[in-house]
Write a protein that holds these residues in place. Sequence first.
Motif, short mmCIF file in Angstrom:
data_model
loop_
_atom_site.label_atom_id
_atom_site.label_comp_id
_atom_site.label_asym_id
_atom_site.label_seq_id
_atom_site.Cartn_x
_atom_site.Cartn_y
_atom_site.Cartn_z
N ARG A 35 -7.94 -7.31 -8.64
CA ARG A 35 -6.85 -8.89 -8.81
C ARG A 35 -6.81 -9.38 -8.00
NH1 ARG A 35 -1.25 -8.88 -9.57
NH2 ARG A 35 -0.09 -10.95 -11.23
N TRP A 36 -6.91 -9.08 -6.83
CA TRP A 36 -6.11 -9.44 -5.66
C TRP A 36 -7.39 -10.36 -4.99
CZ3 TRP A 36 -1.59 -11.15 -5.42
CH2 TRP A 36 -0.58 -10.71 -5.66
N ARG A 37 -8.78 -9.92 -5.02
CA ARG A 37 -9.98 -10.38 -4.58
C ARG A 37 -10.34 -12.35 -5.49
NH1 ARG A 37 -16.11 -7.69 -5.13
NH2 ARG A 37 -15.01 -7.71 -7.65
N ARG A 38 -9.96 -11.75 -7.11
CA ARG A 38 -9.66 -13.22 -7.19
C ARG A 38 -8.68 -14.18 -6.85
NH1 ARG A 38 -10.64 -9.15 -12.00
NH2 ARG A 38 -7.92 -10.02 -12.53
N ILE A 39 -7.62 -13.53 -6.88
CA ILE A 39 -6.83 -14.46 -6.31
C ILE A 39 -6.88 -15.15 -5.17
CG2 ILE A 39 -4.81 -14.81 -6.27
CD1 ILE A 39 -3.79 -12.64 -7.98
N TYR A 40 -7.08 -14.45 -4.48
CA TYR A 40 -7.11 -14.91 -2.73
C TYR A 40 -9.20 -15.86 -2.95
CZ TYR A 40 -3.56 -11.93 -1.12
OH TYR A 40 -2.22 -11.58 -0.71
N GLY A 41 -9.73 -15.44 -3.71
CA GLY A 41 -10.83 -16.56 -3.71
C GLY A 41 -11.24 -18.11 -4.49
#
Length: 238
Positions: A35-41
């Motif tokens: 989830r957070w990899r997508r948000i930070y990407g």
Amino acid sequence: MANKALKNTAPSDPKDKQNDKQIVRDYFNSTGFDRWRRIYGEGEVNRVQRDIRTGHQQTVDYVLSWFKNDQNAVEQTVCDAGCGTGSLSIPLAAMGAKVYASDISEKMVGEGKANAVNPENPIFEVNDLAKLSGEYDTVICLDVLIHYPDRESEQMIAHLASLAKSRLILSFAPKNPYYVLMKKVGDMVPGPSKATRAYLHKEADVRRVLKELGFKIKRQEFTATSFYFSRLLEAVRN
């Protein structure tokens, strides 16, 4: 991850607080990582995630602007405590700072290493905030204190301050009637994001702790989007 104050539950049993660290580690090494990899990407995300991405990036941009305005990034030693996937560490290293980046999540650290252009700077390492050691010109901790209840957050601030030779930069989700209400509303909404506990902190308490540690506030900013809110403080030694 200041936005999680909207949708995560706090423990009713004080004994549960002992499990916070393991819960956070497990979450960011499993479903939370994706989830957070997508948000930070930079890829496609849903409306809520896009809003959170915007808020987090604004907080990061504030910190980067302080370094740019001071023109002191080159050769400055920086500890990015709770670095996530390197959204702050990597641009700081590109500006010339010598960055040590740590995170409790092995997967987050691995993603940071993969994103870095220079394999030698930042230096990424899996580490618990409480176990960080060394001495750095600047210590930065963004969107991490939300995982610590009040007493533990004060202890963590004191520990991070002990590593900072001249400057400590913190962000946290402020506790006031409006955001407490928002959090209660969010707690009633079911969803997979309710995987870690979230804690709001009174700004007056954070400022008090910094003052007691011998720091004064030099600059401050506030970020508020629909699903992300964060107070950013830059504290320097007196």
